[in-house]
Design an enzyme around this catalytic site. Structure first.
Site, PDB file in Angstrom:
ATOM      1  N   ILE A   1      58.873  35.246  44.328  1.00  0.00           N
ATOM      2  CA  ILE A   1      59.208  35.020  42.924  1.00  0.00           C
ATOM      3  C   ILE A   1      60.490  35.760  42.551  1.00  0.00           C
ATOM      4  O   ILE A   1      61.353  35.231  41.841  1.00  0.00           O
ATOM      5  CB  ILE A   1      58.046  35.427  42.002  1.00  0.00           C
ATOM      6  CG1 ILE A   1      56.790  34.607  42.324  1.00  0.00           C
ATOM      7  CG2 ILE A   1      58.427  35.240  40.532  1.00  0.00           C
ATOM      8  CD1 ILE A   1      55.543  35.058  41.578  1.00  0.00           C
TER       9      ILE A   1
ATOM     10  N   THR B   1      49.715  39.014  36.732  1.00  0.00           N
ATOM     11  CA  THR B   1      48.995  37.854  37.237  1.00  0.00           C
ATOM     12  C   THR B   1      47.818  37.497  36.338  1.00  0.00           C
ATOM     13  O   THR B   1      47.271  38.367  35.640  1.00  0.00           O
ATOM     14  CB  THR B   1      48.461  38.147  38.658  1.00  0.00           C
ATOM     15  OG1 THR B   1      47.594  37.105  39.082  1.00  0.00           O
ATOM     16  CG2 THR B   1      47.679  39.456  38.699  1.00  0.00           C
ATOM     17  N   ASP B   2      47.393  36.231  36.396  1.00  0.00           N
ATOM     18  CA  ASP B   2      46.196  35.827  35.655  1.00  0.00           C
ATOM     19  C   ASP B   2      44.926  36.412  36.262  1.00  0.00           C
ATOM     20  O   ASP B   2      43.869  36.430  35.625  1.00  0.00           O
ATOM     21  CB  ASP B   2      46.087  34.296  35.584  1.00  0.00           C
ATOM     22  CG  ASP B   2      46.037  33.604  36.942  1.00  0.00           C
ATOM     23  OD1 ASP B   2      46.157  34.279  37.987  1.00  0.00           O
ATOM     24  OD2 ASP B   2      45.893  32.363  36.956  1.00  0.00           O
ATOM     25  N   GLU B   3      45.007  36.917  37.493  1.00  0.00           N
ATOM     26  CA  GLU B   3      43.812  37.421  38.158  1.00  0.00           C
ATOM     27  C   GLU B   3      43.241  38.677  37.509  1.00  0.00           C
ATOM     28  O   GLU B   3      42.093  39.047  37.757  1.00  0.00           O
ATOM     29  CB  GLU B   3      44.091  37.658  39.643  1.00  0.00           C
ATOM     30  CG  GLU B   3      44.420  36.378  40.391  1.00  0.00           C
ATOM     31  CD  GLU B   3      44.500  36.564  41.896  1.00  0.00           C
ATOM     32  OE1 GLU B   3      43.651  37.288  42.445  1.00  0.00           O
ATOM     33  OE2 GLU B   3      45.418  35.988  42.504  1.00  0.00           O
TER      34      GLU B   3
ATOM     35  N   TYR C   1      43.251  43.796  44.823  1.00  0.00           N
ATOM     36  CA  TYR C   1      44.575  43.371  44.340  1.00  0.00           C
ATOM     37  C   TYR C   1      44.597  43.249  42.825  1.00  0.00           C
ATOM     38  O   TYR C   1      45.429  43.860  42.140  1.00  0.00           O
ATOM     39  CB  TYR C   1      44.975  42.042  44.970  1.00  0.00           C
ATOM     40  CG  TYR C   1      46.054  41.324  44.191  1.00  0.00           C
ATOM     41  CD1 TYR C   1      47.304  41.909  43.998  1.00  0.00           C
ATOM     42  CD2 TYR C   1      45.820  40.063  43.618  1.00  0.00           C
ATOM     43  CE1 TYR C   1      48.292  41.268  43.268  1.00  0.00           C
ATOM     44  CE2 TYR C   1      46.801  39.423  42.896  1.00  0.00           C
ATOM     45  CZ  TYR C   1      48.034  40.025  42.714  1.00  0.00           C
ATOM     46  OH  TYR C   1      49.006  39.405  41.972  1.00  0.00           O
TER      47      TYR C   1
ATOM     48  N   ALA D   1      42.548  44.360  40.613  1.00  0.00           N
ATOM     49  CA  ALA D   1      42.260  45.631  39.954  1.00  0.00           C
ATOM     50  C   ALA D   1      43.504  46.514  39.902  1.00  0.00           C
ATOM     51  O   ALA D   1      43.772  47.185  38.890  1.00  0.00           O
ATOM     52  CB  ALA D   1      41.127  46.351  40.684  1.00  0.00           C
TER      53      ALA D   1
ATOM     54  N   LYS E   1      46.598  45.440  39.862  1.00  0.00           N
ATOM     55  CA  LYS E   1      47.512  44.852  38.883  1.00  0.00           C
ATOM     56  C   LYS E   1      47.042  45.116  37.456  1.00  0.00           C
ATOM     57  O   LYS E   1      47.855  45.361  36.561  1.00  0.00           O
ATOM     58  CB  LYS E   1      47.659  43.352  39.131  1.00  0.00           C
ATOM     59  CG  LYS E   1      48.469  42.997  40.362  1.00  0.00           C
ATOM     60  CD  LYS E   1      49.909  43.499  40.299  1.00  0.00           C
ATOM     61  CE  LYS E   1      50.739  42.722  39.290  1.00  0.00           C
ATOM     62  NZ  LYS E   1      52.172  43.152  39.318  1.00  0.00           N
TER      63      LYS E   1
ATOM     64  N   PRO F   1      42.313  25.888  57.230  1.00  0.00           N
ATOM     65  CA  PRO F   1      41.103  26.612  56.832  1.00  0.00           C
ATOM     66  C   PRO F   1      40.933  26.682  55.320  1.00  0.00           C
ATOM     67  O   PRO F   1      41.845  27.097  54.599  1.00  0.00           O
ATOM     68  CB  PRO F   1      41.314  28.000  57.427  1.00  0.00           C
ATOM     69  CG  PRO F   1      42.808  28.155  57.474  1.00  0.00           C
ATOM     70  CD  PRO F   1      43.365  26.788  57.738  1.00  0.00           C
TER      71      PRO F   1
END
Length: 344
Positions: free
Chosen positions: A12, A133-135, A159, A161, A163, A214
């Site tokens: 990005i 991030t939206d996470e 990850y 957490a 952020k 996968p």
């Protein structure tokens, strides 16, 4: 305007730098540690610009950061440097804690101390834009409404957490010290130069090499997909037009299951490269379902009304147009090289 961008050699960050150098008159100072996810070739087209400078820096290195701020005297910071791969955070969280939390703290403190030394005019224009991030919001059921900027945080992985923690630090530096900040939270990005550990380039890469595709669990996890070039336009707009102390969601309005995404890639490859190697009959025959990862979020979705209404931003690319451009790019650059593609 002189903009200091952290993580500017990443996926990005490099797209953002290309946008700023090609579409504006601003200058960029790119500071990047050059980890495995960095890709200097993504900046080749602008690396000779007199408005571009690069410094190899770890954002946890306070003294070097201080010297960079002193040397370049930036008008703004856009903070993208982060460890970002969920699977890697599950097997080794330490790097995520160090970069995403300690690194953000270090950068904030250096930026705050620098900002305090500026004269009134320069102080008034300085901005610290934290890209997240939206996470951080956690996940949604299939029927719940999309996350807004007022949604509470429920991160699921090391990850997300890390952020979330960095987001809280940014707001704390605004509330306590007055540092002029803004935060943006984006949905899943895709596009040229993305590292092949991510879903879309991994599926293209594997399919081109006749390897299994996968998919975790049943592949019904839903993500909102955002074309990276749309994202960086939004980031620059937030930096230059956004309100201090505010958060902005940036999404592509393209909710797709992981399985839908992979099947779309397979269909495009059937169109672009119908003559297959490796004894492949159909690309979809390569789809393989594997054990789901721990704590896998069900669905992400963002309500982007705020950035639509306040800043007039809309994504230009639909998923159909964006994924077509992305697959075409990876085919044209189809020699795997250090985790990304390099045109032969």
């Amino acid at each position: 305007m002189k903009i200091l961008i952290t993580g500017g050699s990443g996926f990005i960050g490099s797209a953002l730098i290309r946008y700023i150098i090609n579409q504006t008159q601003d200058s960029v100072i790119n500071i990047d540690k050059l980890t495995y996810a960095a890709n200097q070739s993504a900046l080749k087209e602008i690396e000779d610009s007199p408005r571009y400078a690069f410094e190899k820096v770890d954002i946890c290195d306070l003294k070097t950061l201080e010297s960079i701020f002193e040397k370049y005297q930036p008008d703004a910071v856009m903070h993208l440097a982060a460890e970002s791969h969920v699977d890697r955070s599950i097997t080794g969280a330490g790097d995520f804690i160090q970069t995403n939390i300690v690194g953000t703290y270090t950068l904030l403190d250096v930026a705050k101390n620098y900002w305090c030394t500026l004269d009134k005019a320069k102080k008034s224009i300085f901005r610290f834009h934290h890209i997240s991030t939206d996470e951080v919001y956690g996940d949604l059921s299939f029927s719940e409404p999309a996350f807004t900027e007022q949604s509470s945080y429920h991160p699921s992985s090391p990850y997300s957490a890390s952020k979330a923690a960095s987001d809280h630090l940014v707001y704390a530096w605004h509330r306590t010290y007055g540092l002029p900040v803004m935060i943006s939270n984006s949905s899943n990005n895709y596009g040229a130069y993305q590292h092949t550990e991510k879903l879309i380039p991994l599926m293209i890469s594997n399919a081109l090499m006749g390897k299994p595709l996968p998919i975790y669990g049943d592949g019904q996890q839903i993500r909102d997909w955002l074309f990276v070039e749309d994202h960086v336009e939004a980031l620059y707009l937030i930096l230059t037009k956004g309100r201090i102390g505010e958060r902005y969601n940036i999404g592509g309005n393209c909710e797709k299951t992981n399985l839908e995404v992979v099947k779309t890639i397979c269909q495009l490859l059937e169109e672009f490269i119908p003559n297959k190697s490796h004894n492949i009959r159909h690309y979809e025959d390569l789809i393989t379902y594997v054990k789901d990862r721990p704590g896998h979020d069900i669905r992400y979705a963002l309500d982007c009304s705020k950035i639509y209404d306040e800043l007039g931003w809309r994504p230009r690319e639909s998923f159909d147009s964006g994924i077509r451009k992305t697959v075409e790019w990876f085919i044209a650059h189809n020699k795997p090289c250090y985790g990304y593609y390099n045109k032969t």
